[in-house]
Design a protein around this motif. Structure first.
Motif, PDB file in Angstrom:
ATOM      1  N   THR A   1       0.845  -1.196   0.000  1.00 22.93           N
ATOM      2  CA  THR A   1       0.000   0.000   0.000  1.00 22.93           C
ATOM      3  C   THR A   1       0.878   1.242   0.000  1.00 22.93           C
ATOM      4  O   THR A   1       1.998   1.231   0.506  1.00 22.93           O
ATOM      5  N   TRP A   2       0.368   2.315  -0.580  1.00 27.75           N
ATOM      6  CA  TRP A   2       1.089   3.575  -0.562  1.00 27.75           C
ATOM      7  C   TRP A   2       0.202   4.629   0.084  1.00 27.75           C
ATOM      8  O   TRP A   2      -1.024   4.503   0.133  1.00 27.75           O
ATOM      9  N   SER A   3       0.812   5.670   0.602  1.00 29.41           N
ATOM     10  CA  SER A   3       0.059   6.723   1.272  1.00 29.41           C
ATOM     11  C   SER A   3       0.343   8.062   0.596  1.00 29.41           C
ATOM     12  O   SER A   3       1.430   8.285   0.062  1.00 29.41           O
ATOM     13  N   SER A   4      -0.666   8.941   0.608  1.00 33.61           N
ATOM     14  CA  SER A   4      -0.498  10.269   0.007  1.00 33.61           C
ATOM     15  C   SER A   4       0.377  11.140   0.907  1.00 33.61           C
ATOM     16  O   SER A   4       0.493  10.902   2.106  1.00 33.61           O
ATOM     17  N   SER A   5       1.000  12.145   0.311  1.00 34.82           N
ATOM     18  CA  SER A   5       1.885  13.032   1.062  1.00 34.82           C
ATOM     19  C   SER A   5       1.570  14.479   0.709  1.00 34.82           C
ATOM     20  O   SER A   5       1.296  14.792  -0.462  1.00 34.82           O
ATOM     21  N   PRO A   6       1.618  15.388   1.689  1.00 33.49           N
ATOM     22  CA  PRO A   6       1.396  16.814   1.389  1.00 33.49           C
ATOM     23  C   PRO A   6       2.481  17.402   0.484  1.00 33.49           C
ATOM     24  O   PRO A   6       2.297  18.464  -0.115  1.00 33.49           O
ATOM     25  N   GLU A   7       3.591  16.681   0.377  1.00 30.50           N
ATOM     26  CA  GLU A   7       4.687  17.152  -0.473  1.00 30.50           C
ATOM     27  C   GLU A   7       4.471  16.804  -1.946  1.00 30.50           C
ATOM     28  O   GLU A   7       5.200  17.276  -2.824  1.00 30.50           O
ATOM     29  N   SER A   8       3.454  15.990  -2.211  1.00 32.17           N
ATOM     30  CA  SER A   8       3.189  15.574  -3.586  1.00 32.17           C
ATOM     31  C   SER A   8       2.651  16.745  -4.399  1.00 32.17           C
ATOM     32  O   SER A   8       1.692  17.398  -3.996  1.00 32.17           O
ATOM     33  N   PRO A   9       3.248  17.024  -5.549  1.00 31.77           N
ATOM     34  CA  PRO A   9       2.771  18.145  -6.390  1.00 31.77           C
ATOM     35  C   PRO A   9       1.366  17.926  -6.943  1.00 31.77           C
ATOM     36  O   PRO A   9       0.644  18.885  -7.200  1.00 31.77           O
ATOM     37  N   LEU A  10       0.981  16.663  -7.131  1.00 27.08           N
ATOM     38  CA  LEU A  10      -0.328  16.359  -7.695  1.00 27.08           C
ATOM     39  C   LEU A  10      -1.258  15.802  -6.614  1.00 27.08           C
ATOM     40  O   LEU A  10      -0.838  15.051  -5.732  1.00 27.08           O
ATOM     41  N   SER A  11      -2.512  16.162  -6.680  1.00 26.16           N
ATOM     42  CA  SER A  11      -3.488  15.701  -5.692  1.00 26.16           C
ATOM     43  C   SER A  11      -3.819  14.230  -5.907  1.00 26.16           C
ATOM     44  O   SER A  11      -3.589  13.667  -6.990  1.00 26.16           O
ATOM     45  N   ALA A  12      -4.397  13.618  -4.878  1.00 28.74           N
ATOM     46  CA  ALA A  12      -4.789  12.208  -4.966  1.00 28.74           C
ATOM     47  C   ALA A  12      -5.835  12.008  -6.054  1.00 28.74           C
ATOM     48  O   ALA A  12      -5.853  10.980  -6.738  1.00 28.74           O
ATOM     49  N   LYS A  13      -6.701  13.012  -6.243  1.00 26.91           N
ATOM     50  CA  LYS A  13      -7.724  12.914  -7.272  1.00 26.91           C
ATOM     51  C   LYS A  13      -7.108  12.867  -8.664  1.00 26.91           C
ATOM     52  O   LYS A  13      -7.516  12.049  -9.509  1.00 26.91           O
ATOM     53  N   VAL A  14      -6.105  13.704  -8.910  1.00 26.71           N
ATOM     54  CA  VAL A  14      -5.436  13.713 -10.210  1.00 26.71           C
ATOM     55  C   VAL A  14      -4.681  12.409 -10.422  1.00 26.71           C
ATOM     56  O   VAL A  14      -4.696  11.825 -11.517  1.00 26.71           O
ATOM     57  N   VAL A  15      -4.016  11.931  -9.366  1.00 26.54           N
ATOM     58  CA  VAL A  15      -3.277  10.660  -9.457  1.00 26.54           C
ATOM     59  C   VAL A  15      -4.233   9.533  -9.826  1.00 26.54           C
ATOM     60  O   VAL A  15      -3.921   8.678 -10.665  1.00 26.54           O
ATOM     61  N   GLY A  16      -5.426   9.529  -9.203  1.00 25.13           N
ATOM     62  CA  GLY A  16      -6.417   8.502  -9.508  1.00 25.13           C
ATOM     63  C   GLY A  16      -6.828   8.533 -10.970  1.00 25.13           C
ATOM     64  O   GLY A  16      -6.977   7.480 -11.601  1.00 25.13           O
ATOM     65  N   ARG A  17      -6.997   9.724 -11.512  1.00 25.87           N
ATOM     66  CA  ARG A  17      -7.350   9.856 -12.932  1.00 25.87           C
ATOM     67  C   ARG A  17      -6.223   9.378 -13.834  1.00 25.87           C
ATOM     68  O   ARG A  17      -6.467   8.750 -14.869  1.00 25.87           O
ATOM     69  N   ILE A  18      -4.990   9.669 -13.443  1.00 29.71           N
ATOM     70  CA  ILE A  18      -3.835   9.210 -14.231  1.00 29.71           C
ATOM     71  C   ILE A  18      -3.779   7.685 -14.260  1.00 29.71           C
ATOM     72  O   ILE A  18      -3.600   7.073 -15.324  1.00 29.71           O
ATOM     73  N   LEU A  19      -3.942   7.075 -13.079  1.00 26.35           N
ATOM     74  CA  LEU A  19      -3.848   5.608 -12.984  1.00 26.35           C
ATOM     75  C   LEU A  19      -4.962   4.907 -13.742  1.00 26.35           C
ATOM     76  O   LEU A  19      -4.842   3.727 -14.069  1.00 26.35           O
ATOM     77  N   SER A  20      -6.057   5.613 -14.011  1.00 24.83           N
ATOM     78  CA  SER A  20      -7.187   5.026 -14.744  1.00 24.83           C
ATOM     79  C   SER A  20      -7.178   5.392 -16.227  1.00 24.83           C
ATOM     80  O   SER A  20      -8.122   5.053 -16.949  1.00 24.83           O
ATOM     81  N   SER A  21      -6.134   6.060 -16.674  1.00 22.86           N
ATOM     82  CA  SER A  21      -6.085   6.510 -18.065  1.00 22.86           C
ATOM     83  C   SER A  21      -5.555   5.416 -18.985  1.00 22.86           C
ATOM     84  O   SER A  21      -4.807   4.532 -18.572  1.00 22.86           O
ATOM     85  N   SER A  22      -5.937   5.510 -20.254  1.00 22.79           N
ATOM     86  CA  SER A  22      -5.469   4.532 -21.247  1.00 22.79           C
ATOM     87  C   SER A  22      -3.963   4.640 -21.440  1.00 22.79           C
ATOM     88  O   SER A  22      -3.288   3.640 -21.731  1.00 22.79           O
ATOM     89  N   LEU A  23      -3.404   5.850 -21.278  1.00 18.55           N
ATOM     90  CA  LEU A  23      -1.958   6.003 -21.396  1.00 18.55           C
ATOM     91  C   LEU A  23      -1.237   5.190 -20.329  1.00 18.55           C
ATOM     92  O   LEU A  23      -0.239   4.513 -20.615  1.00 18.55           O
ATOM     93  N   TRP A  24      -1.729   5.285 -19.094  1.00 16.14           N
ATOM     94  CA  TRP A  24      -1.079   4.526 -18.014  1.00 16.14           C
ATOM     95  C   TRP A  24      -1.225   3.028 -18.233  1.00 16.14           C
ATOM     96  O   TRP A  24      -0.308   2.261 -17.948  1.00 16.14           O
ATOM     97  N   TYR A  25      -2.359   2.626 -18.781  1.00 18.28           N
ATOM     98  CA  TYR A  25      -2.555   1.207 -19.077  1.00 18.28           C
ATOM     99  C   TYR A  25      -1.494   0.726 -20.072  1.00 18.28           C
ATOM    100  O   TYR A  25      -0.942  -0.382 -19.935  1.00 18.28           O
ATOM    101  N   GLU A  26      -1.207   1.549 -21.073  1.00 16.17           N
ATOM    102  CA  GLU A  26      -0.182   1.170 -22.053  1.00 16.17           C
ATOM    103  C   GLU A  26       1.193   1.091 -21.392  1.00 16.17           C
ATOM    104  O   GLU A  26       2.016   0.235 -21.745  1.00 16.17           O
ATOM    105  N   TYR A  27       1.435   1.975 -20.462  1.00 14.42           N
ATOM    106  CA  TYR A  27       2.699   1.951 -19.711  1.00 14.42           C
ATOM    107  C   TYR A  27       2.814   0.653 -18.905  1.00 14.42           C
ATOM    108  O   TYR A  27       3.864   0.003 -18.892  1.00 14.42           O
ATOM    109  N   GLU A  28       1.730   0.266 -18.265  1.00 15.74           N
ATOM    110  CA  GLU A  28       1.745  -0.967 -17.466  1.00 15.74           C
ATOM    111  C   GLU A  28       1.917  -2.200 -18.350  1.00 15.74           C
ATOM    112  O   GLU A  28       2.456  -3.220 -17.898  1.00 15.74           O
ATOM    113  N   LYS A  29       1.481  -2.102 -19.595  1.00 13.36           N
ATOM    114  CA  LYS A  29       1.635  -3.242 -20.515  1.00 13.36           C
ATOM    115  C   LYS A  29       2.988  -3.252 -21.220  1.00 13.36           C
ATOM    116  O   LYS A  29       3.245  -4.109 -22.069  1.00 13.36           O
TER     117      LYS A  29
END
Length: 498
Positions: free
Chosen positions: A30-58
């Protein structure tokens, strides 16, 4: 898919499932969010659900390319994307409790696999988040980057099945994403959604270990300390544990005088301090204890006959100033009398119990007992002890037991229902499966109510009682299945008509 026979084996044979597949992210790490992160958890969630990220994982995009493309699509800086994921990587922690469970499961000889949607660079980083000994628990780790496919796509599952050689119908799949679990189930795997760590661990143990030794360990490790939640303990609960197990070493009970038992151990609780001896506890005690001679039993039965109302119905207490009647108490007193050849002396009580059975008067429980299944269980015990009553009551009793199949109930109600069914050679498959799934991580079955304080809302539960009856129900189902199997194999082959 598993055959119906396999399904039966799966519910009683701890060796049915021989392979388990675990997800990595969200299950083992598991990973935890940090206040030092430039991007919010909401944006990170959208990135991880994007087709681009899927291609990266493949494995279709490298690390530098994905950060650039993601920055462009989500209108953020590439450096912020990189820094955010670096912070996330550094916060990753392994789940030591789940890894310990995996270590135990590995020790049983099962094959353990990991299956993860993860890029090649992230996989190299993740390897350092657990020890070599921990990674050695896995027979193989399948990554989306190496397979060029990702969950929940069917192709990734086909790849894992082919490479590992597992039988999907004998495989457990654990993942924190429902869509992944659904695809696993479509192949015949037993899918577990990782949404509650304690529940998942309980489910794994219930699927992979024999329930009876686990339950017995719970009882023996708490010998003479299997207390009820509403009191230090009650004599009655001790006797019920003895009734279910036949093991006097587990319990600690005493008679208030030769042949007489009181519901409480010591003074009454939440009632009068001096609580009257009762015919219910005494009847159960006299039928399960090996410390009462026949002469004493008959003396007590003679006394019980003085406690019938004007209709001839046996009462609850050895106290004429406390008139109470309860059909389950009647059943237990009848059992004592029939065991000792004196059942004919309580004909009016038996007639009333028969009417209670025929007209389903027990459906909401009774004055002192919580559910309908308590009545049917104790009545099944009476039918076992009397050939005469079995012939008289078995047809309607069988119907009433079958009516209960699938009805909602706690662990104790299901166990009592299952036991009652086996007495008339029935296996309540649906409730049996449910009962097995209710076993707790410590081997017990819990959170079940047995007895109530008459008309008051106060209830009593005892995990020792519930566990003892759950074990007994499992053993009786196993015994009945074995007996039925032996009978079917002994039958001569059918001859075709000419």
């Amino acid at each position: 898919m598993a055959s119906s026979t396999d399904a039966h084996n799966a519910s009683t044979n701890s060796g049915f499932y021989d392979a388990i597949i675990f997800d990595l992210g969200g299950v083992l790490f598991t990973w935890s969010s940090s206040p030092e992160s430039p991007l919010s958890a909401k944006v990170v969630g959208r990135i991880l659900s994007s087709s681009l990220w899927y291609e990266y994982e493949k494995g279709n995009l490298d690390e530098a390319k994905i950060y650039s493309l993601i920055a462009n699509q989500f209108a953020v800086e590439p450096a912020d994307v990189k820094k955010t994921f670096q912070i996330m990587s550094s916060s990753l922690q392994s789940n030591k409790k789940v890894l310990e469970v995996i270590r135990e499961l590995k020790g049983t000889g099962r094959s353990i696999y990991a299956m993860s949607n993860i890029s090649a660079p992230d996989w190299e980083m993740l390897k350092n988040k657990a020890t070599q000994a921990e990674w050695a628990l896995f027979d193989h780790t399948f990554t989306s980057a190496s397979a060029r496919q990702r969950k929940p796509n069917v192709g990734f599952f086909k790849y894992v099945i082919e490479k590992s050689g597992i039988d999907p119908s004998r495989t457990i799949f654990v993942d924190d994403k429902l869509e992944n679990v659904l695809t696993a189930r479509s192949f015949g795997m037993h899918g577990i959604l990782f949404d509650d760590e304690s529940k998942v661990i309980r489910d794994l143990k219930n699927l992979c270990y024999d329930p009876v030794p686990r339950g017995e360990h719970f009882l023996t490790s708490r010998k003479k300390a299997l207390t009820s939640v509403t009191s230090n303990n009650t004599e009655f609960m001790e006797l019920l544990i003895l009734l279910a197990t036949g093991d006097e070493s587990l319990v600690d009970f005493t008679m208030v005088s030769p042949g007489l038992f009181n519901f409480f151990q010591g003074r009454g609780l939440l009632t009068t301090e001096v609580f009257a001896n009762d015919l219910d506890t005494t009847s159960v005690g006299l039928t399960v204890s090996s410390h009462v001679d026949a002469e004493t039993k008959h003396r007590i039965m003679d006394e019980m006959l003085h406690y019938r109302d004007s209709d001839g119905i046996i009462q609850v207490y050895f106290d004429h100033y406390r008139p109470r009647m309860d059909p389950i108490v009647c059943v237990n007193v009848l059992d004592l009398f029939y065991q000792n050849g004196r059942g004919h002396e309580l004909s009016e009580t038996l007639d009333w119990v028969e009417q209670v059975l025929k007209n389903r008067a027990y459906i909401s429980g009774s004055y002192y007992y919580v559910s309908a299944d308590h009545f049917l269980f104790f009545l099944s015990r009476l039918l076992q002890d009397s050939v005469e009553l079995r012939g008289r009551l078995e047809p309607i009793f069988r119907e009433r037991v079958m009516e209960r199949f699938g009805t909602e109930g706690d662990s104790l109600s299901l166990a009592l229902r299952i036991i009652a069914a086996t007495v008339v050679d029935l296996v309540d498959e649906r409730d049996f499966k449910s009962l097995l799934s209710m076993q707790c991580e410590d081997g017990s079955w819990s959170d079940s109510w047995f007895w109530k304080y008459g008309a008051s809302p106060i209830l009593i539960q005892n995990d020792g009682v519930t566990t003892a009856f759950a074990i007994r129900s499992i053993e009786q189902v196993q015994s009945l299945r074995k007996r039925q199997s032996n009978t079917s194999t002994a039958l001569p082959p059918l001859r075709s008509k000419i």
